[in-house]
Design a protein around this motif. Structure first.
Motif, PDB file in Angstrom:
ATOM      1  N   PHE A 124       0.861  -1.182   0.000  1.00  0.00           N
ATOM      2  CA  PHE A 124       0.000   0.000   0.000  1.00  0.00           C
ATOM      3  C   PHE A 124       0.897   1.232   0.000  1.00  0.00           C
ATOM      4  CE2 PHE A 124      -2.107   3.469   2.223  1.00  0.00           C
ATOM      5  CZ  PHE A 124      -3.344   3.513   1.589  1.00  0.00           C
ATOM      6  N   SER A 125       0.524   2.248  -0.775  1.00  0.00           N
ATOM      7  CA  SER A 125       1.282   3.497  -0.756  1.00  0.00           C
ATOM      8  C   SER A 125       0.324   4.673  -0.930  1.00  0.00           C
ATOM      9  CB  SER A 125       2.347   3.519  -1.859  1.00  0.00           C
ATOM     10  OG  SER A 125       1.758   3.393  -3.141  1.00  0.00           O
ATOM     11  N   LYS A 126       0.756   5.846  -0.427  1.00  0.00           N
ATOM     12  CA  LYS A 126      -0.060   7.051  -0.519  1.00  0.00           C
ATOM     13  C   LYS A 126       0.850   8.251  -0.670  1.00  0.00           C
ATOM     14  CE  LYS A 126      -3.959   7.384   1.759  1.00  0.00           C
ATOM     15  NZ  LYS A 126      -4.996   7.597   2.819  1.00  0.00           N
TER      16      LYS A 126
ATOM     17  N   PRO B 230      -3.473  14.105   1.623  1.00  0.00           N
ATOM     18  CA  PRO B 230      -3.404  12.957   0.720  1.00  0.00           C
ATOM     19  C   PRO B 230      -3.911  13.319  -0.668  1.00  0.00           C
ATOM     20  CG  PRO B 230      -5.190  12.693   2.317  1.00  0.00           C
ATOM     21  CD  PRO B 230      -4.411  13.900   2.745  1.00  0.00           C
ATOM     22  N   ILE B 231      -3.148  12.964  -1.701  1.00  0.00           N
ATOM     23  CA  ILE B 231      -3.514  13.329  -3.067  1.00  0.00           C
ATOM     24  C   ILE B 231      -3.657  12.122  -3.981  1.00  0.00           C
ATOM     25  CG2 ILE B 231      -2.520  15.638  -2.902  1.00  0.00           C
ATOM     26  CD1 ILE B 231      -0.078  14.574  -4.438  1.00  0.00           C
ATOM     27  N   ALA B 232      -3.068  10.968  -3.626  1.00  0.00           N
ATOM     28  CA  ALA B 232      -3.188   9.768  -4.457  1.00  0.00           C
ATOM     29  C   ALA B 232      -2.832   8.552  -3.617  1.00  0.00           C
ATOM     30  CB  ALA B 232      -2.270   9.858  -5.669  1.00  0.00           C
ATOM     31  N   ARG B 233      -3.330   7.391  -4.025  1.00  0.00           N
ATOM     32  CA  ARG B 233      -3.050   6.154  -3.305  1.00  0.00           C
ATOM     33  C   ARG B 233      -2.937   4.990  -4.280  1.00  0.00           C
ATOM     34  NH1 ARG B 233      -7.217   2.669  -2.464  1.00  0.00           N
ATOM     35  NH2 ARG B 233      -6.442   2.003  -0.429  1.00  0.00           N
ATOM     36  N   TYR B 234      -2.298   3.924  -3.809  1.00  0.00           N
ATOM     37  CA  TYR B 234      -2.182   2.690  -4.589  1.00  0.00           C
ATOM     38  C   TYR B 234      -2.206   1.529  -3.614  1.00  0.00           C
ATOM     39  CZ  TYR B 234      -0.117  -1.176  -7.168  1.00  0.00           C
ATOM     40  OH  TYR B 234       0.111  -2.406  -7.740  1.00  0.00           O
ATOM     41  N   ASP B 235      -2.857   0.423  -4.015  1.00  0.00           N
ATOM     42  CA  ASP B 235      -2.714  -0.796  -3.234  1.00  0.00           C
ATOM     43  C   ASP B 235      -2.682  -1.996  -4.168  1.00  0.00           C
ATOM     44  OD1 ASP B 235      -5.351  -2.296  -3.338  1.00  0.00           O
ATOM     45  OD2 ASP B 235      -6.081  -0.388  -2.538  1.00  0.00           O
ATOM     46  N   SER B 236      -2.116  -3.083  -3.670  1.00  0.00           N
ATOM     47  CA  SER B 236      -1.890  -4.260  -4.500  1.00  0.00           C
ATOM     48  C   SER B 236      -3.176  -5.008  -4.825  1.00  0.00           C
ATOM     49  CB  SER B 236      -0.898  -5.202  -3.801  1.00  0.00           C
ATOM     50  OG  SER B 236      -1.342  -5.519  -2.482  1.00  0.00           O
ATOM     51  N   HIS B 237      -4.264  -4.726  -4.110  1.00  0.00           N
ATOM     52  CA  HIS B 237      -5.540  -5.365  -4.444  1.00  0.00           C
ATOM     53  C   HIS B 237      -6.100  -4.832  -5.751  1.00  0.00           C
ATOM     54  CE1 HIS B 237      -6.834  -7.066  -0.246  1.00  0.00           C
ATOM     55  NE2 HIS B 237      -5.828  -7.713  -0.794  1.00  0.00           N
TER      56      HIS B 237
END
Length: 314
Positions: free
Chosen positions: A44-46, A53-60
């Protein structure tokens, strides 16, 4: 008449890296579990601009999700900038060691008020500092004995250290680009709202909590006063923290003698206010604190107010 120690909480999240005198900052947080855990994403990253917070990513999902409208606009107008920002969310290589661990990393940069620039890259393991990168010396600094082998391995790989330096330099360029797109959002001004709550600790001690919330930008001055005296040493100030809507909030806690309750007022100064916002306990029973008050709020000493100083955030 003076006494005690100044009990002020330092910033985090955010977090103050180096001098706290930065004008703008961009940072990325990363979290990776070495093994899947109860359906949670393994990675998970943000991304945060000025703590927002402006953007996020997760492996799901396997996708980068913009969290603010100007990020969506930027990606449509300049696909290269959007791509570079997305790559930063995926860029940090987290450490692979045996056993079940949770790894964290924070990569970021800041433009300071004096015109200088700064960057930082820190790794953590299971919630503790582990190792950090010094881009000036190309050296890794360990925080735990277990990190020594990782340090030796990484310093033997000059390419890995060079890539991390590039990450930090790219961060500065990305920050400048984000600032050009977020200018309207960052220049807005929202005034603080506030209220005072009350908790009876004992027959001889009461706790007053002043809350200011919904304000932007982050910089704010706040202090409890007893009459005309600033309660410099008695005020416990919680970190200025972001709300989900992009504004901020802060809390100030003080223990008082119930007999002197009417002498205390909370004074708040912000760029959005022509005059300070002055708040006091009005005796409204609906505003009394109940069981959710953290016990560490009740650990302040009753000391005389003295001096003339307020705390300034960020």
């Amino acid at each position: 008449m003076c006494g005690g120690a100044l009990l002020l909480a330092s910033l985090l999240l955010g977090s103050c890296h180096s001098t706290c005198f930065f004008l703008h900052s961009l940072w990325y947080s990363y979290l990776q579990a070495s093994e899947p855990n109860q359906g949670l994403p393994q990675f998970f990253s943000k991304a945060y601009l000025d703590d927002q917070p402006i953007a996020r990513y997760d492996s799901h999902t396997g996708k980068v999700e913009p969290l603010v409208s100007w990020m969506e606009k930027m990606e449509k107008e300049d696909s290269n900038q959007g791509k570079e920002g997305n790559e930063m969310l995926l860029s940090v290589l987290l450490i692979s060691l045996s056993g079940s661990h949770t790894w964290q990393a924070i990569l970021g940069c800041e433009l300071r008020k004096d015109g200088s620039k700064g960057g930082f890259l820190h790794y953590g393991c299971d919630g503790m500092d582990f190792i950090s990168f010094d881009k000036e010396t190309f050296r890794w600094v360990t925080a735990q004995p277990q990190a020594q082998k990782v340090k030796e391995k990484w310093e033997d790989d000059s390419g890995w250290s060079q890539r991390n330096k590039v990450y930090l330099e790219t961060c500065i360029e990305q920050l400048k680009s984000y600032l050009s797109y977020s200018k309207e959002a960052l220049q807005r001004i929202e005034p603080p709202m506030g209220k005072v709550m009350h908790k009876t600790s004992s027959d001889k001690v009461e706790v007053l909590i002043c809350q200011a919330f919904g304000f932007y930008p982050k910089e704010i001055q706040a202090i409890w006063r007893r009459g005309e005296e600033d309660c410099k040493y008695e005020t416990l100030l919680r970190n200025v923290a972001p709300n989900l809507d992009g504004t901020y909030y802060v809390r100030l806690i003080i223990e008082i003698d119930p007999k002197q309750r009417d002498l205390f007022s909370c004074h708040i100064k912000h760029d959005s206010l022509q005059e300070p916002l002055v708040l006091a306990w009005k005796g409204d029973p609906k505003e009394k604190l109940q069981d959710w008050v953290p016990p560490d709020w009740l650990g302040l000493l009753l000391l005389p107010c003295t001096g003339e100083q307020s705390w300034k955030a960020g």
